[in-house]
Design a protein around this motif. Structure first.
Motif, short mmCIF file in Angstrom:
data_model
loop_
_atom_site.label_atom_id
_atom_site.label_comp_id
_atom_site.label_asym_id
_atom_site.label_seq_id
_atom_site.Cartn_x
_atom_site.Cartn_y
_atom_site.Cartn_z
N ALA A 15 34.48 50.30 44.97
CA ALA A 15 33.10 50.45 44.49
C ALA A 15 32.75 49.53 43.31
O ALA A 15 31.84 49.84 42.55
N SER A 16 33.45 48.41 43.17
CA SER A 16 33.17 47.51 42.05
C SER A 16 32.50 46.20 42.47
O SER A 16 32.24 45.35 41.63
N THR A 17 32.22 46.05 43.75
CA THR A 17 31.71 44.77 44.25
C THR A 17 30.37 44.39 43.61
O THR A 17 30.18 43.23 43.23
N ALA A 18 29.46 45.32 43.48
CA ALA A 18 28.15 45.00 42.89
C ALA A 18 28.29 44.52 41.45
O ALA A 18 27.66 43.55 41.04
N ARG A 19 29.13 45.17 40.68
CA ARG A 19 29.35 44.77 39.28
C ARG A 19 30.03 43.40 39.23
O ARG A 19 29.66 42.54 38.42
N PHE A 20 31.03 43.18 40.08
CA PHE A 20 31.73 41.90 40.12
C PHE A 20 30.74 40.78 40.45
O PHE A 20 30.74 39.73 39.80
N HIS A 21 29.90 41.01 41.44
CA HIS A 21 28.91 40.00 41.83
C HIS A 21 27.95 39.71 40.67
O HIS A 21 27.64 38.54 40.41
N GLN A 22 27.51 40.73 39.99
CA GLN A 22 26.62 40.54 38.85
C GLN A 22 27.30 39.69 37.77
O GLN A 22 26.68 38.75 37.24
N ASN A 83 37.57 39.25 30.58
CA ASN A 83 38.17 40.59 30.62
C ASN A 83 37.46 41.52 31.59
O ASN A 83 38.10 42.27 32.32
N ALA A 84 36.15 41.47 31.60
CA ALA A 84 35.37 42.34 32.50
C ALA A 84 35.63 41.98 33.96
O ALA A 84 35.74 42.87 34.82
N ILE A 85 35.73 40.69 34.25
CA ILE A 85 35.96 40.24 35.63
C ILE A 85 37.39 40.56 36.07
O ILE A 85 37.61 41.14 37.14
N VAL A 86 38.36 40.20 35.26
CA VAL A 86 39.77 40.42 35.61
C VAL A 86 40.05 41.92 35.80
O VAL A 86 40.84 42.29 36.68
N ALA A 87 39.40 42.77 35.04
CA ALA A 87 39.62 44.21 35.15
C ALA A 87 39.21 44.77 36.51
O ALA A 87 39.71 45.84 36.91
#
Length: 104
Positions: A15-22, A83-87
């Motif tokens: 469930a992190s795809t939308a955040r990753f894309h942003q 950090n936000a992306i790698v997490a």
């Protein structure tokens, strides 16, 4: 003309795809482009949940190495979205192919 394609496939946290894309679109993409990389495609997989693809183009192996070093060693990346992306990344696979490999 760019002679090399790098295809990177990420497996993301559920469930992190939308955040990753942003994060990719708003923060990482401008940094990738500033480092001299041509981003050919970026986006969620249509076939697999929580998967994401990034395709970048380079003139040659030297260009790949220089632009990636510039990007990954930059203060803007390290102190910015890194950090936000790698997490959000569980794992990734990477392949680089020469233009001759995908041209008929």
């Amino acid at each position: 003309m760019n002679q090399l394609l790098e295809i990177r496939n990420y497996q993301l946290l559920p469930a992190s795809t939308a955040r990753f894309h942003q994060l990719m679109e708003e923060a990482a993409l401008p940094l990738l482009q500033a480092a001299g990389m041509e981003v050919v495609f970026y986006g969620p997989s249509l076939q697999q949940d929580d998967a994401y693809c990034l395709i970048r183009a380079y003139r040659d192996v030297g260009h790949l190495q220089r632009s990636q070093a510039q990007f990954y060693e930059s203060e803007a990346w390290r102190n910015g979205p890194r950090n936000a992306i790698v997490a959000l990344i569980v794992s990734y696979q990477n392949v680089a192919i020469a233009r001759q490999s995908f041209q008929n």
